[in-house]
Design a protein around this motif. Structure first.
Motif, mmCIF file in Angstrom:
data_model
loop_
_atom_site.group_PDB
_atom_site.id
_atom_site.type_symbol
_atom_site.label_atom_id
_atom_site.label_comp_id
_atom_site.label_asym_id
_atom_site.label_seq_id
_atom_site.Cartn_x
_atom_site.Cartn_y
_atom_site.Cartn_z
ATOM 1 N N GLY A 50 41.261 90.202 -76.957
ATOM 2 C CA GLY A 50 41.617 88.889 -76.417
ATOM 3 C C GLY A 50 40.407 87.983 -76.492
ATOM 4 O O GLY A 50 39.280 88.463 -76.607
ATOM 5 N N GLU A 51 40.666 86.679 -76.426
ATOM 6 C CA GLU A 51 39.594 85.678 -76.470
ATOM 7 C C GLU A 51 38.595 85.884 -75.335
ATOM 8 O O GLU A 51 38.920 86.543 -74.354
ATOM 9 N N ASN A 52 37.458 85.215 -75.424
ATOM 10 C CA ASN A 52 36.531 85.190 -74.289
ATOM 11 C C ASN A 52 37.284 84.658 -73.086
ATOM 12 O O ASN A 52 37.993 83.670 -73.192
ATOM 13 N N GLY A 53 37.089 85.313 -71.966
ATOM 14 C CA GLY A 53 37.714 84.815 -70.741
ATOM 15 C C GLY A 53 39.155 85.242 -70.571
ATOM 16 O O GLY A 53 39.835 84.846 -69.629
ATOM 17 N N ALA A 54 39.670 86.079 -71.490
ATOM 18 C CA ALA A 54 41.078 86.500 -71.406
ATOM 19 C C ALA A 54 41.334 87.441 -70.233
ATOM 20 O O ALA A 54 42.473 87.627 -69.816
ATOM 21 N N GLY A 55 40.257 88.063 -69.716
ATOM 22 C CA GLY A 55 40.414 88.926 -68.543
ATOM 23 C C GLY A 55 40.206 90.406 -68.820
ATOM 24 O O GLY A 55 40.535 91.252 -67.988
ATOM 25 N N LYS A 56 39.618 90.736 -69.978
ATOM 26 C CA LYS A 56 39.453 92.133 -70.366
ATOM 27 C C LYS A 56 38.476 92.874 -69.446
ATOM 28 O O LYS A 56 38.793 93.939 -68.926
ATOM 29 N N THR A 57 37.293 92.286 -69.263
ATOM 30 C CA THR A 57 36.290 92.936 -68.417
ATOM 31 C C THR A 57 36.825 93.090 -66.998
ATOM 32 O O THR A 57 36.658 94.140 -66.362
ATOM 33 N N THR A 58 37.487 92.057 -66.527
ATOM 34 C CA THR A 58 38.032 92.115 -65.165
ATOM 35 C C THR A 58 38.991 93.293 -65.025
ATOM 36 O O THR A 58 38.919 94.065 -64.065
ATOM 37 N N LEU A 59 39.874 93.465 -66.005
ATOM 38 C CA LEU A 59 40.850 94.557 -65.930
ATOM 39 C C LEU A 59 40.143 95.912 -65.889
ATOM 40 O O LEU A 59 40.516 96.801 -65.130
ATOM 41 N N ILE A 90 42.510 87.945 -58.390
ATOM 42 C CA ILE A 90 42.087 86.557 -58.149
ATOM 43 C C ILE A 90 40.670 86.597 -57.585
ATOM 44 O O ILE A 90 40.426 87.256 -56.581
ATOM 45 N N TYR A 91 39.750 85.924 -58.260
ATOM 46 C CA TYR A 91 38.370 85.918 -57.765
ATOM 47 C C TYR A 91 38.247 84.998 -56.544
ATOM 48 O O TYR A 91 39.129 84.179 -56.288
ATOM 49 N N GLU A 92 37.125 85.160 -55.856
ATOM 50 C CA GLU A 92 36.919 84.424 -54.594
ATOM 51 C C GLU A 92 37.081 82.915 -54.747
ATOM 52 O O GLU A 92 37.547 82.242 -53.848
ATOM 53 N N ASN A 93 36.695 82.402 -55.913
ATOM 54 C CA ASN A 93 36.807 80.950 -56.120
ATOM 55 C C ASN A 93 38.236 80.524 -56.478
ATOM 56 O O ASN A 93 38.473 79.388 -56.847
ATOM 57 N N GLY A 94 39.168 81.480 -56.406
ATOM 58 C CA GLY A 94 40.566 81.140 -56.656
ATOM 59 C C GLY A 94 41.001 81.333 -58.095
ATOM 60 O O GLY A 94 42.168 81.147 -58.429
ATOM 61 N N PHE A 95 40.079 81.738 -58.969
ATOM 62 C CA PHE A 95 40.416 81.890 -60.387
ATOM 63 C C PHE A 95 41.255 83.156 -60.608
ATOM 64 O O PHE A 95 40.865 84.246 -60.189
ATOM 65 N N VAL A 96 42.392 83.004 -61.264
ATOM 66 C CA VAL A 96 43.270 84.150 -61.526
ATOM 67 C C VAL A 96 42.864 84.765 -62.869
ATOM 68 O O VAL A 96 43.236 84.283 -63.926
ATOM 69 N N ALA A 97 42.073 85.836 -62.839
ATOM 70 C CA ALA A 97 41.536 86.410 -64.076
ATOM 71 C C ALA A 97 42.515 87.403 -64.697
ATOM 72 O O ALA A 97 42.522 87.590 -65.910
ATOM 73 N N ASN A 98 43.323 88.053 -63.875
ATOM 74 C CA ASN A 98 44.399 88.925 -64.370
ATOM 75 C C ASN A 98 45.673 88.541 -63.651
ATOM 76 O O ASN A 98 45.667 88.392 -62.430
HETATM 77 P P1 ADP Z 1 36.806 88.654 -70.915
HETATM 78 O O1 ADP Z 1 36.177 89.997 -70.644
HETATM 79 O O2 ADP Z 1 38.150 88.748 -71.549
HETATM 80 O O3 ADP Z 1 35.895 87.716 -71.673
HETATM 81 P P2 ADP Z 1 36.511 88.280 -68.053
HETATM 82 O O4 ADP Z 1 37.361 89.303 -67.402
HETATM 83 O O5 ADP Z 1 35.048 88.521 -68.123
HETATM 84 O O6 ADP Z 1 37.082 87.953 -69.498
HETATM 85 O O7 ADP Z 1 36.719 86.885 -67.325
HETATM 86 C C1 ADP Z 1 37.980 86.277 -67.152
HETATM 87 C C2 ADP Z 1 37.788 84.980 -66.431
HETATM 88 O O8 ADP Z 1 37.386 85.222 -65.086
HETATM 89 C C3 ADP Z 1 36.717 84.085 -67.036
HETATM 90 O O9 ADP Z 1 37.188 82.757 -67.073
HETATM 91 C C4 ADP Z 1 35.543 84.208 -66.083
HETATM 92 O O10 ADP Z 1 34.805 83.009 -66.037
HETATM 93 C C5 ADP Z 1 36.226 84.493 -64.761
HETATM 94 N N1 ADP Z 1 35.381 85.327 -63.892
HETATM 95 C C6 ADP Z 1 34.821 86.508 -64.215
HETATM 96 N N2 ADP Z 1 34.125 87.012 -63.161
HETATM 97 C C7 ADP Z 1 34.258 86.106 -62.163
HETATM 98 C C8 ADP Z 1 33.781 86.049 -60.801
HETATM 99 N N3 ADP Z 1 33.034 87.026 -60.273
HETATM 100 N N4 ADP Z 1 34.126 84.972 -60.081
HETATM 101 C C9 ADP Z 1 34.898 83.997 -60.604
HETATM 102 N N5 ADP Z 1 35.378 83.991 -61.856
HETATM 103 C C10 ADP Z 1 35.069 85.029 -62.634
#
Ligand code: ADP
Length: 532
Positions: free
Chosen positions: A51-60, A26-34
Motif C-alpha cells: 500500500g502507499e505511504n500512510g496506508a496503515g501497514k505499519t499500524t496494522l 484511531i490514534y490519539e489525534n483522532g487519525f483513523v489509521a486502520n
Molecule cells: P504505512 O506503514 O502504510 O506507511 P502507517 O501505519 O505508518 O502507514 O501510518 C498510517 C497513518 O497514520 C499515516 O498517515 C501516519 O501519519 C499516521 N500515524 C502513524 N502513527 C501515528 C501516531 N502515533 N499518531 C498519529 N498518527 C499516526
C-alpha cells in the motif's frame, strides 16, 4: 513451552494460523489509521502487505505486535480470540517484529544484543556469557544466518544488523516474523541475500509478513498479498492469480478526485536548472542518481515517488541542507555552489517550505509575527532609525494572518498555541510572500486539516498566476500532486523514470506504475522534452 507458544505449532503448513478481523485503530489525534481491516496469515507463507505511504501497514503490524491497542476488532489464533497486550506478550505467542529502524544497541556485541533481556544465568544470578555465545552459534547455524557472536553491532553493515534482528526474534521463539519494509535500507546484493534467507525460513515452516512498496520484490518472494489503501483493506490475493496492473489499481485507485480550479500553465523562462545531480548517502548508496530537469517561471513541477526513492535528498540539496556532491543546481543561472549559507540561497530568490515544518519552518516559542519576519527583519522596509520597526511588522503580520486565514488570537500569539494546520499557514505566510522567483514546496499539507490544505494549495497556484513563480512540489499525496502540478516527474531508485508535460492527462494508476518501478520511460522521452 507455554500454552501460547504451542498454538502455532498445532497449525499445519498452508492452513490459517492467525487472522485479524475488523481492526480499527484511531490514534490519539483522532487519525483513523486502520479502518475495519481484515488480514490473515497462513503457516509457511510469505505474505506481502502492500500500500502507499500512510496506508496503515505499519499500524496494522504494530497492533499485531501488541504495540498499539485497536479501538475495535479482534485477533484469532487457531480459531480462538486472543488479546495481544504488549510486544513481550506477542513474542510469547511466537510473533516477532523487525522494525524499519533497528532496535539494537551499537556498543554491545551480537551475542549481548541477541539475548538482551533473556540472558542465560548461572548460579541463579551471573550472566552466563559462554552459554549465550553457544546459543547464538546454535541458532545461527540452525537457520543458516551467519553471524559472528563477538562482533560489535556498531561496526556492522545495515544488512548484517538486519540479520541480527531476525535472529534476535528467532532466538525468542518467533514463528511469525513481521518485517517492516526490510529492503528499504539494503543494497541490491543484500536484498538478494535476504530473499534467500527468507525463503529458507519459509521452507522450515515459518510465516513472514513482508511489508513493501516494490512490486518486483513482492512478485519475487510473496505467496499472497493484502493491499491496504487509506487505512482500509482492499483485498487479499494469491500472487499467481494477480497481475501487476491489478495490484496497482488496488493500491492507487481513489473514489474521490481532488479538484482545484486552475487555468493551463503558461511557462516562460527557466528558473531552476538541475543538471546531472548525483548524491551518495552515508551508506554509499546513490540516493540521487544523474537527475536533470528544469522548472520554468509560471510552472508547477510535481515530483512523485514512493518515499525513500531520493526525493527527500533531492529536496534537501536544492534547499542547501545537503551539499552538491556532483552535478549542479542553478537558480536564475547562478549555481547554488556559490552560496555560502541558507540566507544567501534565499537571497538568490529561493523560498522554502520544508517537510519538517517544526525544524525548518516555524519556531514554536516565538510569536506569529516573529516567525513571519524571520527571513526579512534585516531588510530596509522593517528598519526605523536602525531598529526594528515593530509597527510595520505588526501591520504586515495582521494582513498576512487575514490573507492566509490563520486562526489565532492575533499576530502576537505564540506559534505553539496553534494547531498544525495553522502553523503551516504561518509558514506559508512567510514563504509565499517573499517575491522569490523559485519556491521549493515539500509536503505542504501533510497532517493538516482539509480547510488549511485548501488555502495552501490555492496560494501555490495563485503565485504561479500572479507572480509567475517557478514551483517544485514534492508530495506523497497523489491527489494533491495531480491537481496542483502542471507537469510531473516520477522518481524511482534515485532516478527520474518518467516525465509528464501535462499533469492533467495523467491518472493515479499510471503514476503508480512508474512509482513502483513497473514501467520506465526511455531517456529520450524523459530528457528530450524535460529541458531545452
Ligand atoms: P504505512 O506503514 O502504510 O506507511 P502507517 O501505519 O505508518 O502507514 O501510518 C498510517 C497513518 O497514520 C499515516 O498517515 C501516519 O501519519 C499516521 N500515524 C502513524 N502513527 C501515528 C501516531 N502515533 N499518531 C498519529 N498518527 C499516526
Amino acid at each position: 513451552m507455554t500454552e501460547k507458544q504451542k498454538l502455532f505449532d498445532n497449525v499445519g503448513i498452508g492452513e490459517d494460523m492467525l487472522s485479524m478481523e475488523h481492526i480499527t485503530k484511531i490514534y490519539e489525534n483522532g487519525f483513523v489509521a486502520n479502518s475495519d481491516v481484515n488480514f490473515s496469515v497462513r503457516r509457511g507463507e510469505i505474505h506481502g502487505l502492500v500500500g502507499e505511504n500512510g496506508a496503515g501497514k505499519t499500524t496494522l503490524m504494530k497492533v499485531l505486535f501488541g504495540q498499539e491497542t485497536p479501538e475495535e476488532g479482534r485477533i484469532l489464533i487457531g480459531g480462538q480470540e486472543h488479546k495481544i497486550e504488549s510486544p513481550l506478550d506477542a513474542l510469547e505467542y511466537g510473533i516477532g517484529m523487525v522494525h524499519q529502524h533497528f532496535m539494537l544497541v551499537d556498543n554491545l556485541s551480537v551475542t549481548d544484543n541477541m539475548l538482551l533481556g533473556v540472558e542465560p544465568v548461572k548460579g541463579g544470578i551471573v550472566y552466563d556469557r559462554k552459554e549465550a555465545r553457544r546459543r547464538v552459534i546454535e541458532v545461527s547455524k540452525k537457520y543458516d544466518l551467519d553471524v559472528d557472536p563477538d562482533a560489535i553491532v556498531g561496526d556492522l553493515s545495515v544488512g548484517y544488523k538486519q540479520r541480527v534482528e531476525i535472529l534476535k526474534i528467532l532466538i525468542r521463539g518467533a514463528k511469525l516474523l513481521l518485517l517492516d519494509e526490510p529492503t528499504a535500507v539494503l543494497t541490491p546484493q543484500e536484498i538478494k541475500e535476504l530473499f534467500v534467507q527468507l525463503k529458507k525460513l519459509k521452507e522450515q515452516g515459518f510465516s513472514i509478513v513482508f511489508i513493501s512498496h516494490k512490486l518486483n520484490e513482492v512478485r519475487e518472494i510473496c505467496d499472497r498479498i493484502t493491499v491496504l489503501r487509506l487505512g482500509k483493506s482492499i483485498g487479499t490475493a494469491d500472487m499467481t492469480n494477480i497481475t501487476e496492473d491489478d495490484i496497482t489499481k488496488m493500491m492507487f485507485n481513489r473514489d474521490v478526485k481532488l479538484k482545484i480550479d486552475k487555468a493551463p500553465a503558461k511557462p516562460q523562462e527557466t528558473v531552476l536548472k538541475v543538471r546531472d545531480l548525483t548524491f551518495k548517502d552515508a551508506q554509499g548508496k546513490n540516493a540521487v542518481s544523474h537527475v536533470s530537469f528544469d522548472v520554468r517561471a509560471g510552472e508547477i513541477l510535481g515530483v512523485a515517488g514512493v518515499e525513500g526513492n531520493g526525493q527527500a535528498e533531492l529536496a534537501d540539496i536544492i534547499a542547501g541542507l545537503l551539499p552538491i556532491q556532483s552535478g549542479d543546481v542553478l537558480v536564475n543561472g547562478r549555481s547554488l555552489k556559490s552560496a555560502k549559507s541558507i540566507r544567501e540561497i534565499r537571497e538568490m530568490g529561493v523560498s522554502l517550505m520544508h517537510q519538517d515544518r517544526m525544524t525548518y519552518g516555524a519556531s514554536k516559542d516565538q510569536s506569529i509575527e516573529e516567525n513571519i519576519i524571520a527571513d526579512r527583519y534585516y531588510q530596509k522596509q522593517y528598519k526605523k532609525f536602525g531598529l526594528l520597526n515593530w509597527k510595520k511588522v505588526r501591520q504586515d503580520s495582521k494582513e498576512y494572518v487575514k490573507e492566509f486565514v490563520v486562526k489565532c488570537e492575533g499576530p502576537g500569539a505564540a506559534v505553539k498555541t496553534l494547531s498544525g494546520g495553522n502553523i503551516q499557514k504561518v509558514v506559508a505566510a512567510r514563504e509565499f510572500t517573499t517575491d522569490a522567483k523559485f519556491m521549493l514546496v515539500c509536503h505542504p499539507t501533510r497532517g493538516i486539516d482539509v480547510g488549511a490544505a485548501e488555502v495552501i494549495r490555492k496560494k501555490i497556484v495563485a503565485l504561479r498566476d500572479e507572480k509567475q513563480t517557478a514551483t517544485l512540489l514534492f508530495s506523497a499525496d497523489l491527489g494533491e500532486l495531480l491537481s496542483v502540478s502542471d507537469s510531473l516527474v516520477v522518481m524511482y531508485a534515485g532516478q527520474i523514470v518518467a516525465y509528464f508535460p501535462d499533469a492533467s492527462q495523467v491518472d493515479e494508476q499510471t503514476l503508480g506504475e512508474y512509482m513502483l518501478g513497473v514501467k520506465k520511460q526511455s531517456d529520450e522521452e524523459i530528457g528530450g522534452v524535460l529541458f531545452a
